[in-house]
Enzyme design. Structure first.
Site, PDB file in Angstrom:
ATOM      1  N   GLY A  43       0.860  -1.177  -0.012  1.00  0.00           N
ATOM      2  CA  GLY A  43       0.046   0.111   0.120  1.00  0.00           C
ATOM      3  C   GLY A  43       0.904   1.303  -0.038  1.00  0.00           C
ATOM      4  N   SER A 117       6.034  -1.918  -1.941  1.00  0.00           N
ATOM      5  CA  SER A 117       6.083  -2.911  -2.863  1.00  0.00           C
ATOM      6  C   SER A 117       5.127  -2.586  -4.097  1.00  0.00           C
ATOM      7  CB  SER A 117       5.797  -4.474  -2.420  1.00  0.00           C
ATOM      8  OG  SER A 117       4.787  -4.401  -1.663  1.00  0.00           O
TER       9      SER A 117
END
Ligand code: ADP
Length: 213
Positions: A43, A117
């Site tokens: 996120g 990520s």
């Protein structure tokens, strides 16, 4: 955004032999009282990954579970201290962390990996190296506007003033998960509700004992 050159690949040794543990994973899992897994939190910055990861770790620990949080600060000081925030380095950062998380799961631990990520392909790569069902993608989802209002570390303000380059959501992309195992809308759920949502999933998938927190 300026593209950096890909990281240099080191040659793989030709003399590798797979090691066999004297203690098997099922034995470890019986011993621990639950299955090992990787909970992969992804996120935007300030979406709530670290806050929820830490609360979840405490809740699992209280239930007697084997649990450990891996986050950016932990790995960027050591394992990944040679990496910056360029696209190539971000790929390599996630690849390394994915391998470490896999080792934790093989040790029967619930590993909570909390990393922005931003690239779907990197997260999918980690999923493919894990045994079936051991990778649970958790999309910690708050709108950019909300993350920017929270801005607990003042990073969005710096990114808007161009003091930080390649900042996810502002000057670098974020590719949202398409089919996460769990989605947490942190603009709608509070931290305790988000933790409970994960615990109820872990009860079914990992045999974690249920106890209302
Ligand atoms: P990240 O690790 O995703 O960068 P952090 O957990 O460091 O995000 O920061 C999130 C901030 O948002 C914290 O200051 C936290 O207290 C706040 N916050 C407000 N509501 C929530 C929520 N529902 N879930 C998680 N964090 C929240």
């Amino acid at each position: 955004m300026a593209k950096s050159p890909p990281l240099k690949k080191l040659p793989k040794s030709k003399n590798l032999v797979a090691s066999v543990s004297t203690v098997s994973l099922p034995q470890r899992e019986v011993h621990n009282g639950h299955r090992g897994a990787v909970l992969w939190f992804t996120g935007l910055s300030a979406s709530g990954k670290s806050t929820i990861a830490n609360e979840l770790e405490a809740a699992l620990f209280k239930r007697g579970c084997h649990v450990f949080v891996l986050d950016g600060d932990r790995v960027r000081h050591g394992l990944c201290s040679d990496l910056d925030f360029s696209e190539a380095s971000r790929h390599e950062n996630i690849r390394r962390v994915g391998e470490v998380a896999k080792l934790f799961a093989e040790a029967g631990t619930i590993c909570i990996a909390a990393f922005i990520s931003p690239y779907r392909a990197d997260r999918d790569l980690v999923r493919t190296i894990m045994a079936g069902g051991k990778f649970l993608e958790v999309y910690v989802n708050a709108p950019l506007k909300v993350c920017e209002q929270r801005d607990p570390k003042g990073l969005y303000a710096k990114a808007r003033k161009h003091e930080i380059r390649n900042f996810t959501g502002i000057s670098a992309p974020y590719e949202a998960p398409l089919k996460p195992e769990i989605e947490l809308r942190t603009d709608k759920l509070n931290v305790a509700e988000a933790v409970d949502k994960i615990l109820s999933n872990l009860q079914k998938t990992c045999g974690v004992p249920w106890k209302k927190s």
